[in-house]
Design a protein around this motif. Structure first.
Motif, short mmCIF file in Angstrom:
data_model
loop_
_atom_site.label_atom_id
_atom_site.label_comp_id
_atom_site.label_asym_id
_atom_site.label_seq_id
_atom_site.Cartn_x
_atom_site.Cartn_y
_atom_site.Cartn_z
N VAL A 70 -5.91 -12.75 -4.32
CA VAL A 70 -4.88 -12.80 -3.29
C VAL A 70 -3.58 -12.36 -3.93
CG1 VAL A 70 -3.54 -14.28 -1.77
CG2 VAL A 70 -6.00 -14.67 -2.03
N LEU A 71 -2.97 -11.35 -3.36
CA LEU A 71 -1.70 -10.86 -3.89
C LEU A 71 -0.57 -11.45 -3.06
CD1 LEU A 71 -2.57 -7.09 -4.49
CD2 LEU A 71 -2.69 -9.01 -6.10
N LEU A 72 0.11 -12.38 -3.66
CA LEU A 72 1.21 -13.03 -2.94
C LEU A 72 2.45 -12.17 -3.01
CD1 LEU A 72 0.64 -16.65 -4.30
CD2 LEU A 72 0.09 -15.78 -2.02
N ARG A 73 2.93 -11.79 -1.84
CA ARG A 73 4.16 -10.99 -1.83
C ARG A 73 5.14 -11.57 -0.81
NH1 ARG A 73 0.90 -5.62 -3.55
NH2 ARG A 73 0.24 -5.51 -1.38
N HIS A 74 6.22 -10.87 -0.59
CA HIS A 74 7.32 -11.47 0.18
C HIS A 74 6.99 -11.83 1.62
CE1 HIS A 74 10.22 -11.12 -3.02
NE2 HIS A 74 9.84 -9.88 -3.23
N HIS A 97 6.63 -18.89 -2.81
CA HIS A 97 5.28 -19.41 -3.09
C HIS A 97 5.33 -20.71 -3.86
CE1 HIS A 97 4.67 -15.49 -1.75
NE2 HIS A 97 4.93 -14.91 -2.91
N ARG A 98 4.32 -21.46 -3.61
CA ARG A 98 4.06 -22.69 -4.33
C ARG A 98 5.13 -23.73 -4.11
NH1 ARG A 98 -0.31 -20.96 -7.66
NH2 ARG A 98 -1.21 -19.71 -6.02
N LEU A 151 -6.86 -17.70 1.50
CA LEU A 151 -5.57 -17.16 1.91
C LEU A 151 -4.97 -18.00 3.03
CD1 LEU A 151 -3.37 -15.00 1.91
CD2 LEU A 151 -4.81 -13.64 3.45
N ARG A 192 2.07 -2.59 -0.32
CA ARG A 192 2.98 -2.93 -1.41
C ARG A 192 4.40 -2.45 -1.14
NH1 ARG A 192 2.17 -0.31 -7.17
NH2 ARG A 192 4.21 -0.78 -8.04
N TRP A 193 4.51 -1.46 -0.29
CA TRP A 193 5.82 -0.84 -0.10
C TRP A 193 6.43 -1.14 1.26
CZ3 TRP A 193 7.25 0.75 -4.65
CH2 TRP A 193 6.27 1.13 -5.57
N ARG A 198 -7.08 -8.40 -2.34
CA ARG A 198 -7.61 -7.21 -2.98
C ARG A 198 -9.03 -7.45 -3.47
NH1 ARG A 198 -4.56 -5.59 -8.26
NH2 ARG A 198 -5.23 -7.69 -8.71
N HIS A 208 -3.74 -21.30 1.97
CA HIS A 208 -2.43 -21.17 1.34
C HIS A 208 -1.32 -21.00 2.37
CE1 HIS A 208 0.73 -19.83 -1.39
NE2 HIS A 208 0.93 -18.81 -0.57
N ASP A 264 -2.29 0.74 -0.48
CA ASP A 264 -1.01 1.08 -1.11
C ASP A 264 0.18 0.71 -0.25
OD1 ASP A 264 -2.26 2.02 -3.31
OD2 ASP A 264 -1.99 4.14 -2.85
N GLU A 265 0.09 1.05 1.00
CA GLU A 265 1.21 0.82 1.90
C GLU A 265 1.66 -0.64 1.92
OE1 GLU A 265 -1.21 2.78 2.45
OE2 GLU A 265 -0.57 4.58 3.54
#
Lengths: 412, 412
Positions: B402-406, B411-412, B238, B358-359, B368, B241, B355-356
């Motif tokens: 690894v969950l890439l989020r905002h 990304h990349r 992570l 993600r939101w 994860r 990255h 969960d949080e």
DNA sequence: GCTCTCGATGTAAGCGCATACACTCGTCGG
DNA sequence: CCGACGAGTGTATGCGCTTACATCGAGAGC
């Protein structure tokens, strides 16, 4: 391995020899200690400890004609991600980078309520001295699963529609069976279309061997017990609450697809609560004088959004009651776009309790199925049936939980 | 019930009589159909169908000296809500209204990843012809659970720390056992404190009977197989990255409590990735010249928030790497309050995938644990051990997702 | 003092299945 | 035409435990 008695597991015979008693006494000590003299009992227990004796469940099951195991059949597939992501990834053994900007990758089992079901069932089973075996219904080899399971358990609880009724009947044979109404979006229940009264919401046992075939109890319905969730009563209670907290003004009911038993049950609950005329139409005046309109939705965000947006052209509701969360969230968006304040001007409610409902703005008041309870009740019903195979089929209707959140304003 | 043969379940004897063969042939048809002439086979199958014969698993288990069942022990309690809400509610049978404006009531099992574990294990077991029995470790009667379970299964996978090592060793006896590193916030793992190299992250089997006692493998550690999650490798990947996508500027590492094995593993991963000097201190310059500082957090929102808020007084980081999601969310809040644009000016990452995460706004990039995989691997390891009881203890280190989020930008 | 009762324990018969071993009967090589 | 062989099937045993029934003693009742 010289010297080390890595031998087979000890049996009653070994314990008996060690304690200088007969195997019957060993068995008695383990099953009904009160039937054995204290001194003997202690001698046996000491031998058990010393040898690390663990009773063989197969032998016990065979001799006792019961396995002490209950089965729980939940929906599922054959390692959906294994052949794809998992195996591929594990083969390389590297960290996987997953683009989750759209939130889709967060969980292969979204709204995974089954953990609750399993836990409830397991706990209830354990409480009564049973172990729980879980199996996922799979596309391939369902017969095998069922067949295998049937031979292993004393009774089986199956989430309805996990396998076809047909299969249940033939594979299960004489195994006691309880159907469990599954996650609402995955199956149908609450199609309490008949003329039952409000008392159906009280969670009382409803004994009926002749329910009209709708719902999870199809062909097999008349011979199996079932645990269901009271969609209708839940919606009724929710709407009754909304009527007391909403601002003055008309109510909009955002229905689900007409062919969904869920939608039917919820719509019936809405009508129960709103009362008044128009029970058969798409609008009317409630018993307290509240004007209401029913809009046809399809359980989707877009459907909810569009229906409400269109409706806003002509009228501004004081409450939007949606038949599920997705459409409620769509409605929420449409209201926001229309400049309608939620919950100030209009309150909104959903149904299902999906994760998103908790994180919307405002957070959505919704209804949650009592999955833990479902598991517990299913097992209780199963045990009752095992105890009395001849009893008439029982249906249990469980009350839901209403989660009050900001979208319906201040409470009480 | 006259006429109706509601009798006992049919046995091989019944089938044999019906098909006019011996019970041995019936058994063969079921176990090794190729050993039986086609005509005979069909005759037997017909009889099986006709009688609705289901093999008795207990008898089979007894005769075959294996149950065909694997056990999975997960953390849990004794129907935590039953004696309180559930029973109370069910007694009245009424819809429950729950004030969930603070989101606390949404789920008794927050971040409930165990469904994944169960599904993974179940699927893997089924694939190999085994059934899965689940049991929750409870405060009371653990010995009983274990003892009971041990007699029922051919092998057992236990989420570490579900029951004390001591108990595992004594109760389990000769039952093959695999330890599963549990949900990171519930137990410790990743205490890969030793001098292992980067290759530990490759998910390769690491054979060692002499791991230093840290982590889920305590006293029993040296004799049991284990499946763990590679916290260290995950954090390393992570961070590597992040270093490629973050804006120019210093990096802030928001550590966890020093006594947490999780925190230790993740901190080590961070140091692996950042490289350079200061490996032993709380700051330094990475191998690519990036300046970095380590702040002490405590895995809580408040701790993360306060630490970052204080740090902002003197410096604005270009990246905040948090040791878990809660503190990352706190950091996110502090940055927002400080007017720092995320991810424009500073990227943020968490760890755990609650969960949080993600939101949040922006949605949090996080890591994860591969719970499904964990279940699958645990079962695979267990089966291997069953097949070869004498093999040396194996430890499997699973790579994370690894969950890439905002929150960490494009990304990349 | 003798039978009766009852608690404690032993004896032995399965529970339903898998399987080693025995047996039967074609088939084939010699 | 005979023996070896092997495929197909039957016989019989035992897996480890529960439990009905038998047995044995030691008081209780007379």
């Amino acid at each position: 391995m010289p010297g080390v008695p890595e031998s087979k597991s000890p049996t009653v015979y070994d314990v008996a020899r060690q304690a200088e008693v007969s195997i019957a006494t060993v068995s008695r000590v383990l099953r009904r200690p009160d039937k054995v003299a204290a001194a003997t009992r202690e001698r046996v227990m000491a031998a058990v400890q010393q040898l690390g004796y663990v009773p063989n469940a197969s032998a016990r099951g065979l001799a006792g004609r019961r396995t002490g195991v209950l089965g729980l059949l939940i929906p599922g597939h054959d390692l959906p991600t294994t052949s794809d992501r998992e195996d591929a990834r594990s083969a390389t053994g590297e960290v996987a980078f997953i683009d989750d900007r759209d939130g889709s990758a967060a969980d292969p089992f979204r709204n995974r309520y089954f953990e609750q079901l399993v836990r409830g069932a397991e706990a209830a089973a354990w409480r009564e001295g049973y172990a729980l075996m879980v199996a996922a219904g799979r596309d391939m080899g369902r017969e095998v699963v069922m067949h295998d399971l049937a031979g292993r358990v004393d009774g089986l609880a199956a989430v309805s529609r996990t396998v076809p009724d047909e299969l249940l009947r033939t594979s299960i044979g004489r195994t006691p069976l309880v159907l469990v109404a599954g996650h609402s979006t995955a199956d149908g229940d609450g199609a309490d279309g008949g003329g039952e009264g409000a008392d159906r919401a009280e969670g009382a046992d409803v004994t009926d061997g002749t329910v009209d075939g709708v719902g999870p109890r199809g062909a097999i319905g008349t011979t199996a017990d079932a645990v269901r969730v009271d969609n209708r009563g839940g919606m009724r209670a929710l709407v009754e609450h909304v009527l007391t907290v909403k601002p003055p003004g008309p109510v909009l009911y955002l229905a689900g697809p007409p062919d969904s038993p869920d939608a039917a049950g919820r719509a019936a609950g809405f009508r129960d609560a709103i009362g008044g005329d128009g029970a058969g139409g798409d609008g009317g005046t409630g018993r307290d004088g509240t004007a209401w309109t029913e809009l046809l939705g399809d359980f989707t965000w877009q459907g909810g959004h569009d229906a409400v947006a269109a409706h806003l052209e002509q009228d501004t509701p004081a409450a939007v009651i949606a038949a599920n969360d997705q459409s409620a969230l769509g409605a929420l968006a449409a209201l926001r776009e229309g400049g309608v304040d939620v919950p100030g001007t209009c309150v909104v409610t959903g149904f299902d309790g999906i994760d998103e409902s908790r994180w919307s703005t405002p957070a959505l008041t919704t209804v949650r199925q009592p999955m833990l309870d479902l598991g517990v009740r299913a097992v209780e019903l199963l045990l009752r049936r095992i105890a009395d195979p001849g009893a008439p089929a029982t249906e249990l209707l469980l009350p839901v939980d209403v989660l009050l959140r900001h979208s319906c304003g201040p409470h009480r």
